[in-house]
Scaffold this motif. Structure first.
Motif, mmCIF file in Angstrom:
data_model
loop_
_atom_site.group_PDB
_atom_site.id
_atom_site.type_symbol
_atom_site.label_atom_id
_atom_site.label_comp_id
_atom_site.label_asym_id
_atom_site.label_seq_id
_atom_site.Cartn_x
_atom_site.Cartn_y
_atom_site.Cartn_z
ATOM 1 N N LYS A 122 117.964 25.087 30.152
ATOM 2 C CA LYS A 122 118.856 24.138 30.292
ATOM 3 C C LYS A 122 119.945 24.512 31.421
ATOM 4 C CE LYS A 122 117.275 21.912 26.857
ATOM 5 N NZ LYS A 122 117.858 21.650 25.625
ATOM 6 N N VAL A 123 120.219 23.756 32.414
ATOM 7 C CA VAL A 123 121.101 23.947 33.519
ATOM 8 C C VAL A 123 122.023 22.729 33.576
ATOM 9 C CG1 VAL A 123 121.420 24.525 35.799
ATOM 10 C CG2 VAL A 123 119.508 25.384 34.785
ATOM 11 N N MET A 124 123.201 23.159 34.056
ATOM 12 C CA MET A 124 124.355 21.957 34.160
ATOM 13 C C MET A 124 125.375 22.260 35.238
ATOM 14 S SD MET A 124 127.250 22.480 30.997
ATOM 15 C CE MET A 124 128.495 21.935 31.735
ATOM 16 N N THR A 125 125.750 21.319 36.082
ATOM 17 C CA THR A 125 126.825 21.482 36.772
ATOM 18 C C THR A 125 127.619 20.278 37.092
ATOM 19 O OG1 THR A 125 127.117 22.040 39.039
ATOM 20 C CG2 THR A 125 125.745 20.407 38.890
ATOM 21 N N VAL A 126 128.889 20.501 36.773
ATOM 22 C CA VAL A 126 129.984 19.472 36.882
ATOM 23 C C VAL A 126 130.888 19.532 38.142
ATOM 24 C CG1 VAL A 126 131.795 18.338 35.619
ATOM 25 C CG2 VAL A 126 130.110 19.214 34.285
ATOM 26 N N ASN A 127 130.938 18.102 38.762
ATOM 27 C CA ASN A 127 131.736 18.198 39.956
ATOM 28 C C ASN A 127 131.721 19.304 41.163
ATOM 29 O OD1 ASN A 127 132.993 15.869 39.503
ATOM 30 N ND2 ASN A 127 134.571 16.633 38.100
ATOM 31 N N THR A 128 130.274 19.466 41.239
ATOM 32 C CA THR A 128 129.900 20.592 42.460
ATOM 33 C C THR A 128 129.081 20.019 43.379
ATOM 34 O OG1 THR A 128 128.000 21.384 41.458
ATOM 35 C CG2 THR A 128 129.981 22.295 40.821
ATOM 36 N N LEU A 129 128.315 18.758 43.049
ATOM 37 C CA LEU A 129 127.336 18.045 44.043
ATOM 38 C C LEU A 129 127.970 17.952 45.342
ATOM 39 C CD1 LEU A 129 124.878 16.708 44.316
ATOM 40 C CD2 LEU A 129 125.696 14.454 43.386
ATOM 41 N N TYR A 130 129.161 17.382 45.532
ATOM 42 C CA TYR A 130 129.711 17.216 46.704
ATOM 43 C C TYR A 130 129.841 18.279 47.772
ATOM 44 C CZ TYR A 130 132.022 14.961 42.583
ATOM 45 O OH TYR A 130 132.149 14.617 41.391
ATOM 46 N N PRO A 148 109.482 25.403 32.504
ATOM 47 C CA PRO A 148 108.685 23.977 32.520
ATOM 48 C C PRO A 148 109.206 23.190 31.348
ATOM 49 C CG PRO A 148 107.232 26.104 32.827
ATOM 50 C CD PRO A 148 108.418 26.471 32.732
ATOM 51 N N ASN A 149 109.300 22.118 31.739
ATOM 52 C CA ASN A 149 109.935 21.058 30.573
ATOM 53 C C ASN A 149 111.591 21.173 30.539
ATOM 54 O OD1 ASN A 149 107.551 19.654 30.212
ATOM 55 N ND2 ASN A 149 106.855 21.446 28.885
ATOM 56 N N GLY A 150 112.023 22.054 31.393
ATOM 57 C CA GLY A 150 113.634 22.417 31.035
ATOM 58 C C GLY A 150 114.254 21.099 31.769
ATOM 59 N N VAL A 151 115.596 21.319 31.450
ATOM 60 C CA VAL A 151 116.380 19.854 32.122
ATOM 61 C C VAL A 151 117.678 20.370 32.844
ATOM 62 C CG1 VAL A 151 115.696 18.456 30.308
ATOM 63 C CG2 VAL A 151 117.724 19.770 29.928
ATOM 64 N N PHE A 152 117.986 19.637 33.517
ATOM 65 C CA PHE A 152 119.023 19.766 34.762
ATOM 66 C C PHE A 152 120.014 18.583 34.597
ATOM 67 C CE2 PHE A 152 120.648 20.036 39.313
ATOM 68 C CZ PHE A 152 122.038 20.678 38.768
ATOM 69 N N VAL A 153 121.272 18.954 34.156
ATOM 70 C CA VAL A 153 122.205 17.594 34.079
ATOM 71 C C VAL A 153 123.375 17.953 34.981
ATOM 72 C CG1 VAL A 153 124.306 16.767 32.723
ATOM 73 C CG2 VAL A 153 121.819 17.474 31.748
ATOM 74 N N ILE A 154 123.342 16.825 35.902
ATOM 75 C CA ILE A 154 124.489 16.854 37.086
ATOM 76 C C ILE A 154 125.447 15.721 36.567
ATOM 77 C CG2 ILE A 154 124.964 16.192 39.387
ATOM 78 C CD1 ILE A 154 121.966 16.838 40.177
ATOM 79 N N ALA A 155 126.972 16.254 36.549
ATOM 80 C CA ALA A 155 127.878 15.356 36.261
ATOM 81 C C ALA A 155 128.670 15.064 37.696
ATOM 82 C CB ALA A 155 128.748 15.775 35.404
ATOM 83 N N PHE A 156 128.755 13.918 38.020
ATOM 84 C CA PHE A 156 129.457 13.661 39.429
ATOM 85 C C PHE A 156 130.451 12.274 39.351
ATOM 86 C CE2 PHE A 156 125.671 11.295 39.367
ATOM 87 C CZ PHE A 156 125.720 10.083 40.147
ATOM 88 N N ALA A 157 131.456 12.641 39.909
ATOM 89 C CA ALA A 157 132.447 11.249 39.886
ATOM 90 C C ALA A 157 131.752 10.178 41.104
ATOM 91 C CB ALA A 157 133.656 11.661 40.246
#
Length: 220
Positions: A122-130, A148-157
């Motif tokens: 699993k990978v996550m990031t919060v408010n870095t996309l910008y 393989p089959n892993g997930v990535f979550v992006i939290a963005f305003a």
């Protein structure tokens, strides 16, 4: 922020992208308080299981680390930061976990992830996309290190909320759902869904404002 000069607003934008020094610590403290709702949403979307290896990109002070580790048994956490100040602060705030858990904080250059292929469940990031300078290439780099089959979550305003903020003029590339869909389509990731959420946060003058944000779930 209503009393800040234009130069101070520009510096605030820079600090949000890469906190440094005493001012950076103050910015990080405020970010933790205002972002905790988005962080919780991202953690929940990961659906962390026993023995998962979790990577967070841009963890800040990482005071939320206990929320990740308590999701299941034997969770390994790895954090990446471009900010030396934030890496040091995260290690300070999480001394106990560094001794007793599989926890590791690393610096990186914002483009190249210093881990082998297929390293994380699993990978996550919060408010870095910008702040991604080469978003398509960076998504592919994240894809590389996910199993393989892993997930990535992006939290963005959402762009509509962010574009009215006075400090986003220089360092920020803003996104709405469609912008993110088009970005992901240029990569090998499969976009499963984007959940739209809203929360009340402190505004420029300390008043409560409604922040619209998205939780994007991508799968390898």
């Amino acid at each position: 922020m209503k009393d800040l000069t234009q130069d101070q607003l520009i510096e605030l934008g820079r600090q949000l992208s890469n906190p440094k020094g005493k001012f950076g610590l103050e910015v990080a403290k405020n970010m933790h308080m205002t972002n905790i709702g988005m962080i919780r949403s991202a953690i929940n979307a990961l659906e962390i299981s026993a023995n998962n290896k979790v990577l967070e990109i841009g963890h800040g002070s990482c005071q939320h680390l206990p929320l990740i580790l308590e999701q299941s048994e034997n969770v390994g956490f790895y954090g990446l930061e471009i900010s030396e100040t934030m890496k040091a602060e995260a290690e300070l705030k999480n001394k106990a976990y560094l001794k007793n858990q599989i926890v590791q904080f690393e610096l990186y250059d914002g483009e190249n992830i210093p881990f082998p292929n297929n390293s994380f469940d699993k990978v996550m990031t919060v408010n870095t996309l910008y702040f991604w300078t080469k978003p398509e290439a960076f998504l592919e780099e994240i894809y590389r290190v996910i199993k393989p089959n892993g997930v990535f979550v992006i939290a963005f305003a959402q762009k509509q909320f962010m574009e009215d903020l006075p400090f986003v003029k220089e360092k920020f590339q803003l996104y709405d759902n469609q912008d993110l869909v088009e970005l992901v389509q240029q990569t090998n990731f499969k976009l499963i869904e984007i959940k739209d959420k809203i929360e009340s946060v402190n505004g420029n003058a300390g008043e409560l404002v409604n922040r619209n944000y998205g939780i994007a779930l991508l799968k390898k």
